[in-house]
Enzyme design. Structure first.
Site, PDB file in Angstrom:
ATOM      1  N   HIS B 253      -7.169 -17.139  73.693  1.00  0.00           N
ATOM      2  CA  HIS B 253      -7.750 -16.382  75.218  1.00  0.00           C
ATOM      3  C   HIS B 253      -9.170 -16.904  75.424  1.00  0.00           C
ATOM      4  O   HIS B 253     -10.028 -16.143  74.848  1.00  0.00           O
ATOM      5  CB  HIS B 253      -7.056 -15.040  75.158  1.00  0.00           C
ATOM      6  CG  HIS B 253      -7.372 -14.815  76.101  1.00  0.00           C
ATOM      7  ND1 HIS B 253      -7.709 -14.466  76.652  1.00  0.00           N
ATOM      8  CD2 HIS B 253      -6.016 -13.638  76.441  1.00  0.00           C
ATOM      9  CE1 HIS B 253      -7.608 -13.889  77.945  1.00  0.00           C
ATOM     10  NE2 HIS B 253      -5.959 -13.473  78.496  1.00  0.00           N
ATOM     11  N   ARG B 273     -10.275 -11.483  85.322  1.00  0.00           N
ATOM     12  CA  ARG B 273     -10.116 -12.547  86.657  1.00  0.00           C
ATOM     13  C   ARG B 273      -9.427 -12.092  87.723  1.00  0.00           C
ATOM     14  O   ARG B 273      -9.344 -13.065  89.196  1.00  0.00           O
ATOM     15  CB  ARG B 273      -9.928 -13.667  85.796  1.00  0.00           C
ATOM     16  CG  ARG B 273     -11.946 -13.993  85.139  1.00  0.00           C
ATOM     17  CD  ARG B 273     -10.943 -15.007  84.019  1.00  0.00           C
ATOM     18  NE  ARG B 273     -10.268 -14.882  82.625  1.00  0.00           N
ATOM     19  CZ  ARG B 273      -9.192 -15.591  81.874  1.00  0.00           C
ATOM     20  NH1 ARG B 273      -9.410 -16.678  83.014  1.00  0.00           N
ATOM     21  NH2 ARG B 273      -8.934 -15.337  81.601  1.00  0.00           N
TER      22      ARG B 273
END
Lengths: 252, 631
Positions: B253, B273
């Site tokens: 990740h 994000r």
């Protein structure tokens, strides 16, 4: 950068035990769970401690740190004085299994006693419509990570084993409140059963549970007090009392 | 019968489910609702499974926020994300059934965040063309676990009314580790294990076993996984004769915490994000624009203005490159740090503080705010976070029949969730895991039910019990052997340094040798203390599993001479169309793991036709394109 920390750990089992002193390295930014793990890996291979996520999300590493119920993964070593000895002991409200691990099955038994969510009968999947503001009240309680620190600190059961059968505890009062405020739940009388079957009345709102909640859920203000107020309204509502009397007379 | 066998705790069920995360619990509900008796094994306490850590959401094309979304768009995104190495049938079933599984949770009491119209809200995420993730702030996994935990209580209360015992037909066995899956006559007969609390042993007899044990992150040094992610199900399945597919694909990740050291690896949700957070290097450059691969050029903005406009108008602008699939972002961060443009602590900056107002951050990303504030002393409403890649998810796993989740080669064995392979190809899209659990958890439950109805009981033999019991006894009978904690740390160094995010032949070869050496020494692990809740003893068994997983990963990684998704070879930097047609299949011969390449099932015509042929040309050979899928 490492310095030595004086750590005092309760070691033992259901029959016997006591505090053991150890010295352990500690680095910048470490939490109490880190140093317990270091002790485990280097000095006491069989030291029992529960943990899972190490990020304050699963509620497994509950213990008492200098007497206060806390999550070991969210307690910074730096929050104590450098020369202070940190003492870690198992949760006091539950029976010890070994070292820092207690038997928390009480909570799972209580969870099974709370009547489950009851969906509307004629609502098809995908058709539910709810407003954000209406789901938010229950969402606050659904943040609960079941660390059981609120249960541990609650003086109704902390030193009163005899109250356990009739008292579900703060964790399950917020479960009842969550269902009671759920926009779609169809089961009636949740507040009344909270009072009559789950011991809501035994709580005298000292807010200790709210203070220890790592998720900052306002257990007392937002769940327990509103339910208590409603119970009082229902129980001592003069109109209802009068209607109840009439009903009784009719039956007689 | 020895004294031990006569006192051994025996439990008998129709279906045994190993693992109490999303997939295991969904399988349990399915099997119980079909009338069977079900045992659920948790390695931890009930409700602590790694699913609670899932933050961002569950991807399902309900079309609540953008009505252009449908299963075909979701299917395409999933295949693209996996670089077309996915088992097409799993990706198809997942895309089609995900909305039903989410709505079903709502019927069980889940409370997702809402749209203005009162429907389930959906958020943007990397690799998903439309806002698609049903969510509850940034604690979606917790909501899913609690909902199913409470659904199981509801089933138990119903059984209580019918049978006078809430646990008559479905029971949760907490803090239990399974060390062996037992077979008789070539078919599943049950499983053997020990109680973590007491150290005592237990036999489960069941003709069907569902493995839903999650991932393998603890094989690696920097990981977002909890201690439970030790690849138990992967190893149990291998040893029971099942295959593991594509174990070289690990998802790093892109955004784990990097500072302070004690929190290194803890997940920072992709929602940061999705909500507008941007990545910058130490020079202040928004560097992701430099890392848009050719295959994604027409979907991602190549300038800041367009990227920022996308948050307001998604129909007329391309997506910001921060929302590329995870493998791309992780590699980009890795490159920036290697090039000397990282932060003081070896990460990059992720910033939402200048993008959205403080109140909105606290509302949409509450646990991120909390996590940084309490663990790193960083207020994310005022300053940037420092982030870097962390081992998060394994795409590889048990080779299964997509429709039934049956493990290939072992009658009676099923696998669902992270432990199963194929669904995500070489890289998983964020949000696809939570719906994967639900879709294939349900199918595994259904598969087990149908199997049990036709197969019937298969008693466990005394010989099998004795062999399993002897293995548990062994570490206690050795004095002065290896320390399991030290061996685990050594294994994590090897995987991190030699089969981590960027790989190369010589290093992988070195890893294979080192893993074999640690495995040989692990046969000599000794345990101090008694059986009562003894973590050193527990780790001895978890370590065995991690070693088999690491061996599978290293050997598969060595064989695959290309870079794709969660497998990057420095010595073979591009994708290779020949390798896209191949799965690496790992099997265990009782002594070591062996890998063979096996042709991937060919996309059928009706799914092939869902894609623009020019897009497929980037992945497939001219011969494959000419064929146009299978019939």
């Amino acid at each position: 950068m490492a310095r030595k920390l004086n750590l005092r750990i309760w070691r033992g089992d259901a029959t016997d035990g006591g505090l053991k002193d150890v010295q352990v390295d500690v680095n910048e930014g470490e939490v109490v769970l880190d140093v317990i793990h270091r002790v485990q890996a280097t000095q006491m291979g069989d030291l029992a401690v529960r943990w899972n996520c190490k990020a304050g999300k699963c509620g497994s590493c509950s213990m008492e740190i200098n007497g206060k119920p806390r999550l070991a993964c969210m307690t910074q070593v730096a929050s104590f004085d450098e020369n202070e000895t940190i003492t870690v002991t198992p949760l006091r409200a539950f029976p010890v299994i070994k070292d820092l691990v207690t038997d928390v099955s009480f909570n799972y038994k209580k969870a099974m006693e709370i009547p489950a969510y009851e969906p509307p009968k004629d609502l098809a999947p995908g058709e539910a419509r709810m407003q954000q503001v209406d789901v938010e009240r229950s969402q606050e309680f659904r943040k609960c990570i079941e660390c059981f620190l609120c249960q541990d600190t609650c003086h109704v059961i902390r030193d009163h084993e005899e109250n356990k059968p009739s008292f579900a505890g703060p964790r399950f009062f917020i479960r009842i409140a969550e269902l009671d405020m759920h926009p779609l739940d169809m089961l009636k009388n949740r507040k009344r059963t909270a009072q009559e079957e789950h011991g809501l009345g035994m709580c005298n709102i000292t807010k200790c549970c709210t203070e220890v909640c790592p998720e900052h859920i306002k257990i007392t203000d937002n769940a327990i007090i509103p339910m208590k107020e409603r119970v009082v309204d229902i129980k001592y509502d003069p109109a209802r009392m009068f209607a109840g009397l009439l009903k009784r007379e009719k039956r007689n | 019968m020895t004294a031990k066998e006569s006192t051994l705790q025996r439990e008998k069920y129709d279906v045994l489910i190993i693992g109490a995360g999303g997939a295991g619990l969904r399988a349990a509900v399915e099997a119980r609702e079909a009338g069977l008796s079900v045992a659920i094994i948790c390695k931890s306490l009930f409700g602590k499974a790694h699913t609670v850590m899932a933050e961002g959401g569950a991807a399902a094309s309900m079309g609540n926020v953008n009505d252009k979304d449908n299963w075909m768009v979701h299917f395409r995104d999933t295949m693209r994300g996996g670089k077309f190495l996915n088992h097409y049938r799993m990706a198809e079933l997942h895309a089609k059934e995900a909305p039903d599984r989410i709505w079903e949770l709502e019927m069980w009491g889940a409370l997702f965040d809402r749209t203005q119209a009162g429907k389930i809200s959906q958020r943007n995420f990397g690799g998903h063309e439309y806002p698609r993730l049903a969510h509850v702030g940034d604690r979606t996994g917790l909501e899913i676990i609690r909902t199913m935990q409470q659904k199981i209580v509801q089933l138990q209360q119903k059984d209580g009314r019918e049978f006078g015992d809430m646990e008559a037909k479905i029971k949760v066995f907490a803090e239990c580790t399974i060390t062996e899956i037992l077979k008789e006559n070539g078919k599943i007969a049950g499983a053997y294990g020990y109680w973590r609390e007491s150290g005592e042993e237990v036999l489960f007899e069941a003709p069907a076993v569902v493995i839903a044990t999650g991932g393998v992150g603890k094989t690696f040094k920097i990981t977002s996984n909890s201690w439970e992610g030790t690849g138990d199900g992967h190893a149990l399945a291998l040893k029971a004769g099942a295959n593991l597919v594509d174990m070289e694909f690990l998802q790093f990740h892109p955004t784990g915490m990097v500072w302070p050291p004690s929190v290194r690896g803890i997940l920072v949700t992709e929602s940061v994000r999705g909500e507008g957070g941007i990545l910058t290097n130490s020079l202040g450059e928004r560097f992701m624009f430099k890392y848009i691969p050719d295959v994604f050029k027409d979907k991602y903005a190549d300038n800041e203005e367009e990227a920022d406009r996308w948050y307001l108008d998604q129909d007329n602008n391309r997506r910001p490159p921060e929302l590329l699939p995870r493998d791309e972002v992780a590699r980009a961060i890795n490159s920036e740090v290697k090039a000397g443009r990282g932060t003081e602590h070896g990460g990059v900056f992720l910033d939402v503080s200048k993008r959205i107002p403080a109140e909105v951050i606290k509302k949409r990303l509450p646990s991120m705010w909390h996590q940084f504030y309490e663990l790193a002393g960083v207020d994310i409403t005022k300053e940037a976070m420092e982030v870097g890649p962390t081992c998060h998810y394994v795409m590889g796993g048990v080779e299964v029949e997509p429709d039934t989740a049956a493990a290939i080669g072992v009658p009676g064995l099923f696998a669902a969730g992270e432990v199963a392979g194929g669904m995500h190809g070489s890289n998983r899209l964020g949000g696809n895991s939570l719906t994967d659990l639900l879709v294939f958890g349900r199918r595994a439950g259904e598969g087990a039910v149908n199997y049990v109805k036709s197969a019937g009981a298969n008693p466990v033999s005394d010989a099998s019990i004795k062999a399993a019991a002897d293995r548990i006894e062994a570490p206690f009978s050795r004095a002065g052997g290896e320390n399991s904690y030290a061996l685990h740390a050594e294994l994590q160094e090897v995987t991190h340094n030699l089969v981590g995010i960027i790989r190369t032949r010589t290093e992988i070869e070195e890893a294979v040798i080192k893993i074999a050496d640690i495995r040989a020494r692990s046969k000599n692990v000794a345990v101090s203390g008694g059986r009562l809740f003894n973590p050193g003893f527990h780790l001895a068994f978890d370590l065995d599993n991690m070693l088999l997983v690491a061996e599978s990963t290293a050997k598969s990684a060595l064989l695959r001479e290309e870079s794709r998704g969660g497998h990057t070879r420095d010595d073979f930097p591009g994708m290779n169309m020949k390798w896209r047609q191949m799965n690496n299949i790992a099997s265990f011969d009782g002594n070591q793991v062996n890998i063979k390449a096996q042709p991937l099932p060919v996309l059928p015509k009706e799914l092939f036709d869902l894609f623009d042929v020019h897009e497929l040309e980037k992945y497939m050979t001219p011969e494959e394109i000419a064929k146009g899928g299978s019939n």
